[in-house]
Design a protein around this motif. Structure first.
Motif, short mmCIF file in Angstrom:
data_model
loop_
_atom_site.label_atom_id
_atom_site.label_comp_id
_atom_site.label_asym_id
_atom_site.label_seq_id
_atom_site.Cartn_x
_atom_site.Cartn_y
_atom_site.Cartn_z
N SER A 208 48.03 50.33 37.06
CA SER A 208 47.61 49.55 37.99
C SER A 208 46.41 48.74 37.61
O SER A 208 45.66 48.97 36.65
N PRO A 209 45.97 47.45 38.10
CA PRO A 209 44.80 46.63 37.71
C PRO A 209 43.66 47.44 37.76
O PRO A 209 42.89 47.23 36.69
N LYS A 210 43.42 48.41 38.80
CA LYS A 210 42.18 49.14 38.74
C LYS A 210 42.31 50.16 37.82
O LYS A 210 40.93 50.24 36.82
N GLN A 211 43.29 50.84 37.40
CA GLN A 211 43.28 51.84 36.50
C GLN A 211 43.17 50.94 35.08
O GLN A 211 42.43 51.61 34.44
N TYR A 212 43.56 50.01 34.74
CA TYR A 212 43.50 49.31 33.70
C TYR A 212 42.19 48.66 33.22
O TYR A 212 41.47 49.07 32.34
N LEU A 213 41.59 48.37 34.65
CA LEU A 213 40.01 47.74 34.29
C LEU A 213 39.10 49.05 34.09
O LEU A 213 38.04 48.75 33.24
N ILE A 214 39.26 50.05 34.45
CA ILE A 214 38.49 51.37 34.52
C ILE A 214 38.74 51.74 32.90
O ILE A 214 37.59 52.09 32.00
N LYS A 215 39.87 51.76 32.49
CA LYS A 215 40.20 51.92 31.15
C LYS A 215 39.38 51.23 30.03
O LYS A 215 38.83 51.72 29.00
N GLU A 216 39.42 49.90 30.20
CA GLU A 216 39.03 48.80 29.52
C GLU A 216 37.35 48.92 29.39
O GLU A 216 36.75 48.61 28.48
N LYS A 217 36.87 49.30 30.58
CA LYS A 217 35.22 49.25 30.55
C LYS A 217 34.98 50.66 29.96
O LYS A 217 33.65 50.58 29.24
#
Length: 268
Positions: A208-217
């Motif tokens: 999901s966008p939220k999961q992806y953003l956390i991973k990238e952070k």
């Protein structure tokens, strides 16, 4: 829920509003089109969330439940209302569009803004035969809007609809860690509804966008911890975390190490 009645003639007007102006959930029996000249507006149409900004057009079809809120300090826009009667009278039909395109950018060369301004000038001039010219300009507007639809819909007629936009959204996410962009903003930047954006995003990335953003952070945090001497607070701020403690908890949850432990291990 409020319901507004059918119009007998089409109307066009300019509006300016301040931040936090909110129109609660309502619907009407006529078409309503907003062209954002300057500012940002959140809209929710039949449960789908959109973010509209400069140069975007918003389409509300008859009977669609929607709500609106101004997000920028000020907003200026054109609003056009017309009913089925107006379309029948002028022998034009209004195109259908997929839910993902209730909001899209019309492009600087579409001619839509110019033709709407012609209608406004005729309204203000009160000249003889103004109604005939307004009718002709309205037909021109519908034709130009159809062309803009066709251009916008090209992205949905490929084998992987919207995927190029997701790539752009991912690039934007990586450049904007500190801005903490929400789902509606990311979808709005891609000219897609929030639900459709999430669907295509997960198809492309597996997250999901939220999961992806956390991973990238977290990946960026690892890089900063390994290659710089920045403090934990500086890194948390750079990555858009509201507090150092929240960054600490999320980092440990994903890596099973505290930021300090991770940095120490990399030094060994």
């Amino acid at each position: 829920m409020e319901e507004q009645n059918q119009l007998s003639g089409f109307t066009l007007r300019t509006k300016e509003e301040q931040k936090d102006i909110y129109f609660k959930e309502h619907k009407h029996t006529y078409f309503e089109i907003l062209l954002i000249m300057k500012g940002k507006r959140f809209v929710k149409i039949n449960g789908e969330e959109f973010l509209a900004k400069d140069g975007d057009i918003i389409i509300f079809f008859p009977g669609e439940v929607h709500e609106e809120k101004t997000l920028s300090k000020t907003i200026s826009y054109l609003v056009l209302n017309f009913g089925d009667y107006n379309l029948q009278q002028l022998h034009v039909d209004f195109p259908k569009l997929p839910p993902a395109f209730h909001v899209f950018n019309i492009g600087a060369d579409s001619g839509i803004f110019e033709v709407l301004n012609k209608i406004i000038r005729e309204d203000r001039g009160n000249l003889e035969d103004a109604a005939a010219l307004k009718g002709a300009y309205f037909i021109e507007f519908v034709v130009l809007l159809k062309r803009a639809f066709r251009e916008a819909l090209k992205g949905l007629k490929t084998n992987s609809p919207g995927r190029e936009r997701i790539t752009s959204a991912i690039t934007l996410m990586k450049k904007s860690f500190d801005k903490d962009m929400n789902l509606s903003e990311l979808a709005g930047q891609s000219f897609l509804s929030a639900s459709y954006f999430s669907q295509v995003f997960k198809e492309k990335t597996g997250k999901s966008p939220k999961q992806y953003l956390i991973k990238e952070k977290i990946e960026k945090a690892k890089e900063l911890l390994s290659k710089t001497d920045k403090s934990i607070k500086q890194i948390a701020d750079e990555l858009g975390y509201e507090t150092e403690s929240y960054f600490f908890r999320q980092f440990k949850q994903k890596t099973r190490l505290t930021p300090m432990d991770f940095r120490e291990r990399k030094k060994v």
